[in-house]
Design a protein around this motif. Structure first.
Motif, PDB file in Angstrom:
ATOM      1  N   SER A  33       0.820  -1.221   0.000  1.00 38.58           N
ATOM      2  CA  SER A  33       0.000   0.000   0.000  1.00 38.58           C
ATOM      3  C   SER A  33       0.849   1.265   0.000  1.00 38.58           C
ATOM      4  O   SER A  33       0.309   2.376  -0.090  1.00 38.58           O
ATOM      5  CB  SER A  33      -0.924   0.013   1.229  1.00 38.58           C
ATOM      6  OG  SER A  33      -0.192   0.314   2.421  1.00 38.58           O
ATOM      7  N   SER A  70     -12.092  10.029  -0.604  1.00 40.38           N
ATOM      8  CA  SER A  70     -11.885   8.605  -0.329  1.00 40.38           C
ATOM      9  C   SER A  70     -12.303   8.233   1.083  1.00 40.38           C
ATOM     10  O   SER A  70     -12.823   7.141   1.322  1.00 40.38           O
ATOM     11  CB  SER A  70     -10.415   8.240  -0.555  1.00 40.38           C
ATOM     12  OG  SER A  70      -9.588   8.783   0.454  1.00 40.38           O
ATOM     13  N   THR A  89     -11.455  -8.489  -0.794  1.00 33.04           N
ATOM     14  CA  THR A  89     -11.274  -7.050  -0.601  1.00 33.04           C
ATOM     15  C   THR A  89      -9.869  -6.603  -0.993  1.00 33.04           C
ATOM     16  O   THR A  89      -9.688  -5.581  -1.666  1.00 33.04           O
ATOM     17  CB  THR A  89     -11.541  -6.668   0.861  1.00 33.04           C
ATOM     18  OG1 THR A  89     -12.806  -7.205   1.277  1.00 33.04           O
ATOM     19  CG2 THR A  89     -11.563  -5.156   1.043  1.00 33.04           C
ATOM     20  N   ALA A  93      -8.806  -4.104  -4.115  1.00 33.57           N
ATOM     21  CA  ALA A  93      -8.072  -2.884  -3.764  1.00 33.57           C
ATOM     22  C   ALA A  93      -6.741  -2.812  -4.503  1.00 33.57           C
ATOM     23  O   ALA A  93      -6.354  -1.752  -5.017  1.00 33.57           O
ATOM     24  CB  ALA A  93      -7.841  -2.826  -2.256  1.00 33.57           C
ATOM     25  N   GLY A  96      -7.244  -1.981  -8.152  1.00 35.36           N
ATOM     26  CA  GLY A  96      -7.527  -0.549  -8.282  1.00 35.36           C
ATOM     27  C   GLY A  96      -6.283   0.297  -8.102  1.00 35.36           C
ATOM     28  O   GLY A  96      -6.064   1.277  -8.830  1.00 35.36           O
ATOM     29  N   LEU A  97      -5.438  -0.076  -7.148  1.00 37.75           N
ATOM     30  CA  LEU A  97      -4.202   0.660  -6.904  1.00 37.75           C
ATOM     31  C   LEU A  97      -3.262   0.563  -8.106  1.00 37.75           C
ATOM     32  O   LEU A  97      -2.670   1.562  -8.532  1.00 37.75           O
ATOM     33  CB  LEU A  97      -3.521   0.128  -5.651  1.00 37.75           C
ATOM     34  CG  LEU A  97      -2.177   0.758  -5.275  1.00 37.75           C
ATOM     35  CD1 LEU A  97      -2.328   2.259  -5.045  1.00 37.75           C
ATOM     36  CD2 LEU A  97      -1.594   0.083  -4.035  1.00 37.75           C
ATOM     37  N   THR A 100      -4.467   2.703 -10.962  1.00 41.98           N
ATOM     38  CA  THR A 100      -4.276   4.118 -10.620  1.00 41.98           C
ATOM     39  C   THR A 100      -2.824   4.546 -10.801  1.00 41.98           C
ATOM     40  O   THR A 100      -2.542   5.644 -11.301  1.00 41.98           O
ATOM     41  CB  THR A 100      -4.715   4.383  -9.171  1.00 41.98           C
ATOM     42  OG1 THR A 100      -6.084   3.983  -9.000  1.00 41.98           O
ATOM     43  CG2 THR A 100      -4.576   5.856  -8.820  1.00 41.98           C
ATOM     44  N   PHE A 136      -8.621   7.757  -5.969  1.00 39.02           N
ATOM     45  CA  PHE A 136      -8.467   6.316  -6.146  1.00 39.02           C
ATOM     46  C   PHE A 136      -7.191   5.802  -5.472  1.00 39.02           C
ATOM     47  O   PHE A 136      -7.180   4.693  -4.916  1.00 39.02           O
ATOM     48  CB  PHE A 136      -8.448   5.973  -7.634  1.00 39.02           C
ATOM     49  CG  PHE A 136      -9.788   6.125  -8.302  1.00 39.02           C
ATOM     50  CD1 PHE A 136     -10.823   5.265  -8.010  1.00 39.02           C
ATOM     51  CD2 PHE A 136     -10.005   7.152  -9.209  1.00 39.02           C
ATOM     52  CE1 PHE A 136     -12.066   5.407  -8.613  1.00 39.02           C
ATOM     53  CE2 PHE A 136     -11.242   7.311  -9.819  1.00 39.02           C
ATOM     54  CZ  PHE A 136     -12.279   6.431  -9.521  1.00 39.02           C
ATOM     55  N   SER A 140      -7.830   3.125  -2.445  1.00 29.98           N
ATOM     56  CA  SER A 140      -7.393   1.749  -2.658  1.00 29.98           C
ATOM     57  C   SER A 140      -6.151   1.408  -1.857  1.00 29.98           C
ATOM     58  O   SER A 140      -6.047   0.317  -1.278  1.00 29.98           O
ATOM     59  CB  SER A 140      -7.138   1.501  -4.148  1.00 29.98           C
ATOM     60  OG  SER A 140      -6.142   2.382  -4.641  1.00 29.98           O
ATOM     61  N   LEU A 145      -6.767  -1.487   1.079  1.00 31.65           N
ATOM     62  CA  LEU A 145      -5.743  -2.527   1.124  1.00 31.65           C
ATOM     63  C   LEU A 145      -5.133  -2.636   2.523  1.00 31.65           C
ATOM     64  O   LEU A 145      -4.904  -3.742   3.028  1.00 31.65           O
ATOM     65  CB  LEU A 145      -4.649  -2.233   0.092  1.00 31.65           C
ATOM     66  CG  LEU A 145      -3.528  -3.276  -0.027  1.00 31.65           C
ATOM     67  CD1 LEU A 145      -4.110  -4.664  -0.297  1.00 31.65           C
ATOM     68  CD2 LEU A 145      -2.544  -2.887  -1.120  1.00 31.65           C
TER      69      LEU A 145
END
Length: 436
Positions: A33, A70, A89, A93, A96-97, A100, A136, A140, A145
């Motif tokens: 993350s 967010s 989940t 995430a 999406g990360l 992005t 985003f 995410s 995350l």
């Protein structure tokens, strides 16, 4: 959607208690993350300002808009986590990360193309685009995350929760400390756009890793927390038994929830504002960029020691005592920024940042399952995380505006000192609701 915890393999058949594997996997998830965390963003700040033709205040405002947006969805994300579990989940995430980060790498080209197509100024388009991308990125990365990974670790342990989190926190602290230098090295070797693409590739690799090793809780795998029932060797030591499973509404009605949540939020606020503007903060005091980034190494050593000690002690002492030490670290860090013009300020800053960084992971991970149970952990921790993320959104612009108006960050440091003193006063009544 079925969780299928025994696919592609059954955790119950592992020769090692699977909780330790889940702990390692969750730690990797938190580290992945980093591009969505403040220290991941801060390394790119000057490059984004230059490439997108934005002022520091404008970039900070875009960061605020994206991060606040967010934070509004994290409580709902926590409920999704409660329903579908950590594997689903975390995978969503991470996907999406990764996407992005790819978009970030082309943000200057996208802004130019859109600007020419709709005939609107480049800076205006880049501001709107980067605000959306920050939404985003923070949702995410820093939000979902991290939430899924930390909660998974906590669900696999009960009496050994502190021990497991001590190992995880030490690895996280080291990873977070060296990540700015690692990212800066990639940028130097290639360029900032390619660096984002490399980070995206690593994130997509993590998606496969999460599918293989993430499991939400031991019960659905035919196991129990800790791998076995553990009774305390010394009867006088607290066992922190969960007597009531709180709902989010019930948790929010307790005094202690807000004391801990606001304390964690202050940490996020201050460390975000500091890290986002770290190079500018040091330059304003006549110090170099190398010395600025060098803060993270000694602070990480203190953070690792503090994290290990705090997590082990959390199995034996009340969280309130750890909260007080954590707030003292916040106080020192704030004071360090305020007096950074003096040599002593540099060392006070390192000490405070190390203490609060190490204990943040202890408080953020262990407090909610111990105080409110595991049944609604996603919703409760999700709401707490939304406050943390919201606080981090305000910080860069707050620091930036203070510097714009006063040509110094000193006032930001003193404002932090006052805020922490107030939280220290409120922490006197921060008792575990399970004991009432």
């Amino acid at each position: 959607m079925k969780r299928n915890p025994n696919f592609p393999f059954a955790p119950a058949k592992s020769p090692l208690f699977y909780g330790w594997i889940a702990m390692f996997a969750g730690t990797i998830g938190v580290l992945c993350s980093i591009p969505g965390q403040t220290m991941g963003v801060s390394v790119f700040t000057n490059y984004l300002i230059s490439s997108l033709q934005l002022s520091r205040d404008a970039l900070s405002l875009a960061y605020l808009i994206g991060t606040v947006g967010s934070s509004l969805f994290l409580t709902y994300a926590g409920k999704i986590y409660d329903k579908f579990g950590s594997r689903f989940t975390a995978i969503i995430a991470a996907l999406g990360l990764g996407v992005t980060l790819i978009l970030f790498s082309f943000s200057h080209l996208l802004s130019e193309a859109i600007s020419q197509y709709i005939n609107i100024g480049f800076s205006t388009v880049s501001f709107i685009l980067i605000s959306l991308l920050f939404f985003f990125l923070r949702f995410s990365g820093q939000g979902v995350l991290t939430l899924a990974s930390r909660n998974m670790i906590m669900k696999w342990f009960d009496q050994r929760r502190g021990l497991a989190n001590s190992i995880s926190s030490a690895l996280q602290s080291f990873g977070f400390a060296v990540s700015p230098l690692f990212i800066a090295l990639i940028i130097t070797r290639f360029d900032w756009s390619t660096a984002y693409q490399i980070l995206a590739l690593l994130t997509f690799i993590f998606v496969i890793f999460a599918f293989l090793f993430y499991r939400d809780n031991p019960e659905e795998c035919g196991l129990i927390p800790d791998g076995k029932i553990i009774e305390p060797k010394v009867k006088s030591l607290p066992t922190f038994k969960t007597k009531k499973q709180y709902t989010l509404k019930e948790a929010k009605s307790t005094w202690v929830f807000w004391v801990f949540a606001l304390s964690l939020s202050f940490n996020s606020f201050f460390i975000t504002g500091f890290t986002f503007n770290i190079i500018s903060i040091f330059e304003s005091c006549g110090l170099s960029e190398e010395k600025a980034l060098g803060v993270f190494i000694p602070a990480s050593i203190i953070s690792i020691i503090t994290a290990i000690s705090g997590n082990i002690l959390s199995d034996y002492i009340r969280m309130q005592k750890l909260l007080v030490v954590f707030l003292i670290g916040c106080l020192l860090s704030s004071l360090g920024v305020a007096i950074l013009d003096y040599e002593i300020g540099y060392y006070v800053l390192i000490l405070g940042t190390g203490i609060m960084g190490g204990l943040f992971s202890v408080l953020a991970s262990i407090t909610w399952p111990r105080f409110y149970g595991r049944k609604n952990l996603g919703a409760i921790s999700g709401f707490a995380m939304s406050l943390v993320v919201f606080s981090s959104a305000i910080a860069p612009l707050f620091f930036s505006r203070i510097y714009t108006l006063t040509d110094s960050y000193r006032i930001a440091g003193y404002a932090g000192v006052v805020s922490v003193v107030i939280l220290l006063i409120f922490s006197v009544k921060a008792k575990n609701p399970q004991l009432q």
